[in-house]
Design a protein around this motif. Structure first.
Motif, PDB file in Angstrom:
ATOM      1  N   ASN A   1      18.553  64.335  19.001  1.00  0.00           N
ATOM      2  CA  ASN A   1      18.529  62.914  18.679  1.00  0.00           C
ATOM      3  C   ASN A   1      17.401  62.605  17.698  1.00  0.00           C
ATOM      4  O   ASN A   1      16.226  62.861  17.989  1.00  0.00           O
ATOM      5  CB  ASN A   1      18.329  62.115  19.970  1.00  0.00           C
ATOM      6  CG  ASN A   1      18.921  60.728  19.896  1.00  0.00           C
ATOM      7  OD1 ASN A   1      19.874  60.501  19.163  1.00  0.00           O
ATOM      8  ND2 ASN A   1      18.352  59.803  20.650  1.00  0.00           N
ATOM      9  N   PRO A   2      17.711  62.065  16.508  1.00  0.00           N
ATOM     10  CA  PRO A   2      16.643  61.731  15.560  1.00  0.00           C
ATOM     11  C   PRO A   2      15.808  60.565  16.059  1.00  0.00           C
ATOM     12  O   PRO A   2      16.203  59.825  16.972  1.00  0.00           O
ATOM     13  CB  PRO A   2      17.418  61.352  14.285  1.00  0.00           C
ATOM     14  CG  PRO A   2      18.772  60.966  14.740  1.00  0.00           C
ATOM     15  CD  PRO A   2      19.054  61.760  15.981  1.00  0.00           C
ATOM     16  N   GLU A   3      14.647  60.403  15.463  1.00  0.00           N
ATOM     17  CA  GLU A   3      13.749  59.320  15.885  1.00  0.00           C
ATOM     18  C   GLU A   3      14.418  57.962  15.739  1.00  0.00           C
ATOM     19  O   GLU A   3      14.231  57.075  16.575  1.00  0.00           O
ATOM     20  CB  GLU A   3      12.460  59.377  15.053  1.00  0.00           C
ATOM     21  CG  GLU A   3      11.403  58.396  15.523  1.00  0.00           C
ATOM     22  CD  GLU A   3      10.089  58.583  14.788  1.00  0.00           C
ATOM     23  OE1 GLU A   3       9.293  57.616  14.750  1.00  0.00           O
ATOM     24  OE2 GLU A   3       9.859  59.687  14.252  1.00  0.00           O
ATOM     25  N   GLU A   4      15.197  57.798  14.680  1.00  0.00           N
ATOM     26  CA  GLU A   4      15.959  56.571  14.474  1.00  0.00           C
ATOM     27  C   GLU A   4      17.431  56.942  14.258  1.00  0.00           C
ATOM     28  O   GLU A   4      17.896  57.054  13.123  1.00  0.00           O
ATOM     29  CB  GLU A   4      15.421  55.781  13.283  1.00  0.00           C
ATOM     30  CG  GLU A   4      14.002  55.269  13.484  1.00  0.00           C
ATOM     31  CD  GLU A   4      13.528  54.412  12.320  1.00  0.00           C
ATOM     32  OE1 GLU A   4      14.346  54.162  11.402  1.00  0.00           O
ATOM     33  OE2 GLU A   4      12.354  54.009  12.319  1.00  0.00           O
ATOM     34  N   PRO A   5      18.181  57.169  15.345  1.00  0.00           N
ATOM     35  CA  PRO A   5      19.584  57.583  15.209  1.00  0.00           C
ATOM     36  C   PRO A   5      20.411  56.507  14.510  1.00  0.00           C
ATOM     37  O   PRO A   5      20.175  55.308  14.717  1.00  0.00           O
ATOM     38  CB  PRO A   5      20.034  57.791  16.657  1.00  0.00           C
ATOM     39  CG  PRO A   5      19.077  56.982  17.473  1.00  0.00           C
ATOM     40  CD  PRO A   5      17.778  57.013  16.749  1.00  0.00           C
ATOM     41  N   PRO A   6      21.385  56.913  13.680  1.00  0.00           N
ATOM     42  CA  PRO A   6      22.200  55.944  12.917  1.00  0.00           C
ATOM     43  C   PRO A   6      23.280  55.305  13.800  1.00  0.00           C
ATOM     44  O   PRO A   6      24.486  55.468  13.548  1.00  0.00           O
ATOM     45  CB  PRO A   6      22.798  56.815  11.816  1.00  0.00           C
ATOM     46  CG  PRO A   6      22.942  58.167  12.452  1.00  0.00           C
ATOM     47  CD  PRO A   6      21.753  58.308  13.371  1.00  0.00           C
ATOM     48  N   VAL A   7      22.869  54.583  14.819  1.00  0.00           N
ATOM     49  CA  VAL A   7      23.802  54.072  15.820  1.00  0.00           C
ATOM     50  C   VAL A   7      24.839  53.148  15.195  1.00  0.00           C
ATOM     51  O   VAL A   7      26.048  53.307  15.411  1.00  0.00           O
ATOM     52  CB  VAL A   7      23.040  53.352  16.950  1.00  0.00           C
ATOM     53  CG1 VAL A   7      24.011  52.631  17.873  1.00  0.00           C
ATOM     54  CG2 VAL A   7      22.200  54.346  17.744  1.00  0.00           C
TER      55      VAL A   7
ATOM     56  N   SER B   1      25.671  59.093  26.820  1.00  0.00           N
ATOM     57  CA  SER B   1      24.877  58.067  27.500  1.00  0.00           C
ATOM     58  C   SER B   1      23.610  57.723  26.721  1.00  0.00           C
ATOM     59  O   SER B   1      22.896  56.783  27.075  1.00  0.00           O
ATOM     60  CB  SER B   1      24.518  58.513  28.923  1.00  0.00           C
ATOM     61  OG  SER B   1      23.918  59.783  28.921  1.00  0.00           O
ATOM     62  N   LEU B   2      23.324  58.468  25.633  1.00  0.00           N
ATOM     63  CA  LEU B   2      22.239  58.083  24.734  1.00  0.00           C
ATOM     64  C   LEU B   2      22.653  56.922  23.842  1.00  0.00           C
ATOM     65  O   LEU B   2      21.807  56.223  23.288  1.00  0.00           O
ATOM     66  CB  LEU B   2      21.812  59.273  23.860  1.00  0.00           C
ATOM     67  CG  LEU B   2      21.066  60.413  24.548  1.00  0.00           C
ATOM     68  CD1 LEU B   2      20.791  61.531  23.561  1.00  0.00           C
ATOM     69  CD2 LEU B   2      19.760  59.905  25.163  1.00  0.00           C
ATOM     70  N   ALA B   3      23.954  56.738  23.666  1.00  0.00           N
ATOM     71  CA  ALA B   3      24.446  55.607  22.876  1.00  0.00           C
ATOM     72  C   ALA B   3      24.205  54.312  23.649  1.00  0.00           C
ATOM     73  O   ALA B   3      24.220  54.305  24.878  1.00  0.00           O
ATOM     74  CB  ALA B   3      25.931  55.774  22.589  1.00  0.00           C
TER      75      ALA B   3
ATOM     76  N   ALA C   1      25.118  50.789  25.382  1.00  0.00           N
ATOM     77  CA  ALA C   1      26.338  50.335  26.039  1.00  0.00           C
ATOM     78  C   ALA C   1      27.176  49.471  25.106  1.00  0.00           C
ATOM     79  O   ALA C   1      28.403  49.433  25.214  1.00  0.00           O
ATOM     80  CB  ALA C   1      25.978  49.560  27.301  1.00  0.00           C
ATOM     81  N   SER C   2      26.532  48.798  24.160  1.00  0.00           N
ATOM     82  CA  SER C   2      27.270  47.969  23.202  1.00  0.00           C
ATOM     83  C   SER C   2      28.201  48.808  22.343  1.00  0.00           C
ATOM     84  O   SER C   2      29.294  48.355  21.972  1.00  0.00           O
ATOM     85  CB  SER C   2      26.305  47.183  22.317  1.00  0.00           C
ATOM     86  OG  SER C   2      25.444  48.060  21.606  1.00  0.00           O
ATOM     87  N   THR C   3      27.797  50.043  22.016  1.00  0.00           N
ATOM     88  CA  THR C   3      28.666  50.944  21.255  1.00  0.00           C
ATOM     89  C   THR C   3      29.903  51.312  22.065  1.00  0.00           C
ATOM     90  O   THR C   3      31.029  51.277  21.557  1.00  0.00           O
ATOM     91  CB  THR C   3      27.895  52.220  20.860  1.00  0.00           C
ATOM     92  OG1 THR C   3      26.979  51.912  19.812  1.00  0.00           O
ATOM     93  CG2 THR C   3      28.842  53.312  20.371  1.00  0.00           C
ATOM     94  N   ILE C   4      29.691  51.657  23.323  1.00  0.00           N
ATOM     95  CA  ILE C   4      30.828  51.997  24.193  1.00  0.00           C
ATOM     96  C   ILE C   4      31.783  50.816  24.297  1.00  0.00           C
ATOM     97  O   ILE C   4      33.010  50.968  24.207  1.00  0.00           O
ATOM     98  CB  ILE C   4      30.323  52.411  25.592  1.00  0.00           C
ATOM     99  CG1 ILE C   4      29.318  53.568  25.494  1.00  0.00           C
ATOM    100  CG2 ILE C   4      31.502  52.781  26.489  1.00  0.00           C
ATOM    101  CD1 ILE C   4      29.827  54.809  24.817  1.00  0.00           C
ATOM    102  N   GLU C   5      31.228  49.623  24.467  1.00  0.00           N
ATOM    103  CA  GLU C   5      32.061  48.422  24.594  1.00  0.00           C
ATOM    104  C   GLU C   5      32.853  48.160  23.317  1.00  0.00           C
ATOM    105  O   GLU C   5      34.047  47.827  23.366  1.00  0.00           O
ATOM    106  CB  GLU C   5      31.186  47.221  24.923  1.00  0.00           C
ATOM    107  CG  GLU C   5      31.978  45.956  25.200  1.00  0.00           C
ATOM    108  CD  GLU C   5      31.099  44.805  25.655  1.00  0.00           C
ATOM    109  OE1 GLU C   5      31.633  43.834  26.212  1.00  0.00           O
ATOM    110  OE2 GLU C   5      29.858  44.890  25.468  1.00  0.00           O
ATOM    111  N   LYS C   6      32.218  48.316  22.152  1.00  0.00           N
ATOM    112  CA  LYS C   6      32.912  48.092  20.879  1.00  0.00           C
ATOM    113  C   LYS C   6      34.062  49.083  20.689  1.00  0.00           C
ATOM    114  O   LYS C   6      35.140  48.721  20.217  1.00  0.00           O
ATOM    115  CB  LYS C   6      31.924  48.200  19.720  1.00  0.00           C
ATOM    116  CG  LYS C   6      30.946  47.045  19.624  1.00  0.00           C
ATOM    117  CD  LYS C   6      29.921  47.291  18.526  1.00  0.00           C
ATOM    118  CE  LYS C   6      28.872  46.168  18.478  1.00  0.00           C
ATOM    119  NZ  LYS C   6      27.834  46.446  17.451  1.00  0.00           N
TER     120      LYS C   6
END
Length: 452
Positions: free
Chosen positions: A60-66, A104-106, A108-113
């Motif tokens: 996981n990068p310091e600022e992942p491109p979520v 689970s590092l993502a 929850a808003s990503t999962i919901e989208k």
């Protein structure tokens, strides 16, 4: 191989060919549309790399491109769920699985989208199985309630061991005490029916008594499902390199590993679990992994995300494997340019697919149903794919059962999700006994008919 701009050209040609097909193909398409499909979504980042793992994952990068990765996955979902060559929009969704990496590092808003995107195109029913993999670290455990609210109804925790020394050897970033606390929290949120976790046995230096003690500990705190795997030393992984240099305690011998497997079956049964697949155990029919059954029973599955694999059938009945672009940066750029991140699409040979149905089907206690085999293979007979003499010998030895007519499917309920039971109603099928399941790796090469 179909990649880059050539992939889009191929898709355009496929649509054109599909639109000019005869009515006979349309009839076959209608039959195909009845079959459900699953979706696998791959989150590629982990906090650290496990020493035994060869999956497509990145630290996981310091600022992942979520936001960018989420947008790319949404675009890819939009692309395939509306593409006319596959007709996925007209088919029921069977299951959704978030794997990795560590999804689970993502947020929850990503999962919901992502779930909202799927629901827009193919309605997610209340009983659709939606699984998320998670690790038992304190940071990830704190997000479990948010994942539940986002729509996840099944949690798969990567425990792997309750031994701190071995967790360190395996490259895990949690402790045994964290695992126990996380499982207790997860069970409150997802209840026993929606919780499963993994353990690995036959680890370097592990004895039979070590495994018995560890498994009993796991069974005492388990939900209604467990996955119990024998360690596989994948080539070129850090663990494999250490073993080749002689820097690890010795692995259990084949006989010792077999004893661990036999004790696994015995102890899980004593705790009320049914052994329904080589490495999977459940207490109730509802707890059986429906997503895994989609793989084992030959259903299509759409692979989304960097390095994700898929298996899709076009409306003209051609079947393809799909391979997502591995590196997250290249994957996102491809999605932004082409609307999807597939690196390669490879046609599946019909003989290879039929063999795959048998190999994976017979690794489950449910086995392979004749009617479904014919439906998925365009009318090919299951019995013609098997060596009659070898099959008879395995049946006589008590390793396989051949049901030649409709059977009481209630006997199969403990080994199969409810929606798969109907495939046994017309003409039965072939299934392994417990003794056969333990010997399946040696049985399969002998019973497959290689003369076709």
């Amino acid at each position: 191989m179909i990649a880059g701009r050539n992939l889009q050209l191929w898709k355009n040609q496929a649509v054109s060919r599909w639109q000019t097909r005869s009515l006979s193909v349309s009839a076959r398409s209608a039959e195909q549309e009845k079959l459900p499909f699953s979706i696998y979504i791959h989150w590629p980042y982990c906090e650290s790399k496990c020493t035994y793992c060869n999956f497509n994952k990145y630290v996981n990068p310091e600022e992942p491109p979520v936001e960018r990765l989420t947008a790319s996955m949404i675009r890819e979902l939009d692309h395939y769920l509306t593409h006319p060559s596959f007709g996925l929009r007209d088919r029921p969704i069977h299951s959704v699985y978030f794997g990795g990496g560590t999804p689970s590092l993502a947020p929850a808003s990503t999962i919901e989208k992502l779930l909202n995107t799927i629901d827009t195109h193919v309605r997610l029913r209340p009983n659709t199985e939606i699984t998320l993999e998670a690790n038992p670290t304190s940071i990830e455990t704190a997000k479990l309630l948010d994942f539940r609210k986002a729509g996840v109804n099944r949690l798969s925790m990567g425990i792997q061991s309750f031994n701190d020394r071995d967790l360190k050897l395996l490259g895990r970033d949690h402790t045994a005490s964290e695992s126990i606390r996380s499982l207790a929290t997860a069970r409150k949120i997802f209840d026993a029916q929606g919780l499963t976790f993994d353990l690995i046995f036959a680890r370097p230096g592990q004895t039979l008594s070590d495994w018995q003690q560890e498994l009993k500990q796991g069974l005492d705190i388990a939900g209604n499902h467990l996955s119990l795997y024998q360690l596989s030393m994948e080539r070129s992984t850090p663990l494999d390199k250490l073993a080749r240099k002689g820097l690890l305690p010795p692995l259990p011998t084949p006989d010792e590993a077999a004893d661990m497997y036999e004790d696994t079956i015995r102890l899980t049964k004593e705790h009320g679990f049914q052994h329904y697949e080589v490495s999977n155990y459940c207490k109730t029919q509802a707890a059986i992994s429906r997503h895994n059954f989609a793989y084992w029973q030959g259903l299509d599955f759409l692979g989304i995300g960097p390095g994700a694999h898929g298996r899709l059938t076009m409306l003209d009945q051609r079947r393809f494997r799909t391979f997502g672009e591995f590196h997250p940066e290249k994957y996102m750029a491809l999605c932004e340019q082409e609307g999807e991140g597939i690196r390669q699409m490879k046609a599946i040979d019909s003989a290879a697919f039929m063999e795959e149905l048998i190999v994976f089907g017979l690794r489950t206690r449910m086995g392979v149903g004749r009617a479904t085999f014919e439906q998925l293979t365009g009318g090919m007979s299951l019995d013609k794919m098997l060596n009659k003499e070898a099959l008879s010998a395995c049946i006589e030895a008590g390793f396989l059962i051949s049901d030649n007519q409709c059977i009481d499917v209630s006997r199969m309920a403990k080994y199969s999700p409810e929606e798969f039971l109907s495939q046994w109603l017309p003409r039965g099928g072939i299934r392994p006994t417990e003794a056969g399941l333990a010997r399946m790796d040696s049985i399969l090469p002998n019973i497959l008919n290689t003369t076709l």
